[in-house]
Design a protein around this motif. Sequence first.
Motif, short mmCIF file in Angstrom:
data_model
loop_
_atom_site.label_atom_id
_atom_site.label_comp_id
_atom_site.label_asym_id
_atom_site.label_seq_id
_atom_site.Cartn_x
_atom_site.Cartn_y
_atom_site.Cartn_z
N ALA A 1 0.84 -1.20 0.00
CA ALA A 1 0.00 0.00 0.00
C ALA A 1 0.88 1.26 0.00
N ASP A 2 0.26 2.35 -0.44
CA ASP A 2 0.91 3.66 -0.42
C ASP A 2 0.33 4.39 0.81
N VAL A 3 1.10 4.41 1.90
CA VAL A 3 0.55 4.87 3.18
C VAL A 3 0.91 6.33 3.43
N TRP A 4 -0.10 7.11 3.79
CA TRP A 4 0.09 8.51 4.17
C TRP A 4 -0.35 8.67 5.61
N VAL A 5 0.49 9.31 6.44
CA VAL A 5 0.02 9.69 7.77
C VAL A 5 -0.16 11.19 7.78
N CYS A 6 -1.25 11.64 8.42
CA CYS A 6 -1.61 13.06 8.36
C CYS A 6 -2.17 13.51 9.71
N GLY A 7 -1.82 14.73 10.09
CA GLY A 7 -2.33 15.30 11.34
C GLY A 7 -1.54 16.57 11.62
N PRO A 8 -1.80 17.21 12.76
CA PRO A 8 -1.01 18.38 13.13
C PRO A 8 0.46 17.97 13.30
N ALA A 9 1.38 18.87 12.96
CA ALA A 9 2.81 18.52 13.01
C ALA A 9 3.23 17.98 14.37
N THR A 10 2.62 18.49 15.45
CA THR A 10 3.00 18.03 16.79
C THR A 10 2.64 16.56 17.01
N LEU A 11 1.68 16.06 16.25
CA LEU A 11 1.25 14.66 16.41
C LEU A 11 1.86 13.74 15.34
N LEU A 12 2.85 14.28 14.61
CA LEU A 12 3.53 13.46 13.59
C LEU A 12 5.02 13.36 13.90
N ARG A 13 5.42 13.93 15.04
CA ARG A 13 6.84 13.99 15.37
C ARG A 13 7.54 12.64 15.28
N GLY A 14 8.69 12.64 14.62
CA GLY A 14 9.48 11.40 14.54
C GLY A 14 9.15 10.57 13.32
N PHE A 15 8.01 10.83 12.68
CA PHE A 15 7.62 9.97 11.56
C PHE A 15 8.37 10.29 10.27
N ASP A 16 8.92 11.53 10.18
CA ASP A 16 9.76 11.83 9.03
C ASP A 16 10.95 10.89 9.00
N ALA A 17 11.46 10.59 10.20
CA ALA A 17 12.62 9.69 10.28
C ALA A 17 12.23 8.29 9.80
N TRP A 18 11.01 7.85 10.12
CA TRP A 18 10.54 6.55 9.63
C TRP A 18 10.48 6.56 8.11
N ALA A 19 9.96 7.68 7.59
CA ALA A 19 9.81 7.77 6.13
C ALA A 19 11.18 7.71 5.47
N ALA A 20 12.15 8.42 6.09
CA ALA A 20 13.48 8.50 5.48
C ALA A 20 14.25 7.20 5.67
N ALA A 21 14.05 6.53 6.80
CA ALA A 21 14.86 5.34 7.09
C ALA A 21 14.08 4.04 6.88
N GLY A 22 13.99 3.26 7.94
CA GLY A 22 13.41 1.92 7.90
C GLY A 22 12.23 1.70 6.99
N VAL A 23 11.14 2.37 7.27
CA VAL A 23 9.93 2.09 6.53
C VAL A 23 10.04 2.58 5.09
N GLY A 24 10.98 3.52 4.86
CA GLY A 24 11.18 4.05 3.50
C GLY A 24 11.65 2.95 2.56
N PHE A 47 5.65 5.60 1.74
CA PHE A 47 5.21 6.17 3.02
C PHE A 47 5.42 7.68 2.99
N THR A 48 4.37 8.45 3.23
CA THR A 48 4.44 9.91 3.18
C THR A 48 3.89 10.49 4.48
N VAL A 49 4.55 11.55 4.96
CA VAL A 49 4.13 12.23 6.20
C VAL A 49 3.73 13.65 5.81
N THR A 50 2.51 14.07 6.19
CA THR A 50 2.09 15.43 5.83
C THR A 50 1.05 15.99 6.80
N SER A 51 1.03 17.32 6.90
CA SER A 51 -0.05 17.98 7.64
C SER A 51 -1.07 18.58 6.68
#
Length: 345
Positions: free
Chosen positions: A210-233, A238-242
């Motif tokens: 699947a093409d997974v997007w996580v979305c919410g206020p930036a304060t509730l997405l903290r740390g997920f950019d690292a997931w996108a860039a590393a392991g889960v990438g 995998f996309t992280v966005t507000s």
Amino acid sequence: MTTDAALAADEAGPIPSPLANPAPAGRWPHRHLLDVDVLTPDQLDLVMHTTETMTEILARPIPKVPALRGWGVTNLFYEASTRTRVSFEVAAKNLSADVVNVTASASSVTKGESLIDTIRTLEALGARLLVIRHATAGAPNLAAEHFGGSVLNAGDGAHAHPTQALLDLYTMQTHLEGGSVAGRKVVILGDVLHSRVARSNLWSLTAAGADVWVCGPATLLRGFDAWAAAGVGGSRRFTVTSDLGAALREADVVMALRIQKERMASGLLPSLREYAARFGLTRERVALAKPGALVMHPGPMNEGVEIAADVAAGGQSVITDQVANGVAVRMAVLYLLSGARAVGA
Ligand code: NCD
């Protein structure tokens, strides 16, 4: 009938079942289920196929098979739960297991007994499959080190909730045309930061293509950019966005998450009202996704906060199916783990 004859009759077992005990262990090497990150796409398929069989059993007039006859299944819950605890109990009973429920708040835990002592006690009392929910991430992993049987994680802190991710995958596969999440856009919306459901879903959904997007206020997405860039990438999508509009555009599935006030430090959200206004899943917002997109929520819901009541009860919602599928998925997982245990995995 003499006692011996009665026991012999009982030995012969009840109704024959396609699920002879034990489950075939060859394709299922796992002794415990602590998260879904260890499951290969093949093993995810095996869980999905086993779940289909369990769904067929659940459709029978008497939805009960003897697969786990004589097995002690103990549900040890240190955190509140309705659907997860009850569905584990129903699942184990449908497989004819002997089920014991322990609520930590009513156990010797309140007298200071440690997790390890509690687990050893339950094992001495016959537990072979231990289902555990705990507020601390990693508690089921610790339990697995000290328990002689199999441990199933029913949710630990913000870490993992493997059976929820499996029932979510099964629900998507049964509702999406083509029966697969591969190439489908799945949006997970809300309090991702505190969500074990989001973390486990990230592993299984991206593994299934699947093409997974996580979305919410930036304060509730903290740390997920690292997931996108590393392991889960990597090769996973995998996309992280507000940006809620960008997330919802062309979405096949939208899963709203509860705002977990009990885990939330102050300052992460200005107010629930503001959250609802900016990110709440309303009818207008669902209309931004693909026509007929599936609406999901792991429950329990705060209607009017992360999801509007008419969306939760609307024609695109498969929330009740998620709950019902929880029984079949948990039957499948208990069955597969029992097979692995029977060959000493
Ligand atoms: C979730 C949980 O406990 O992780 N609920 C569930 O198990 N279905 C989500 C939540 O508590 O918001």
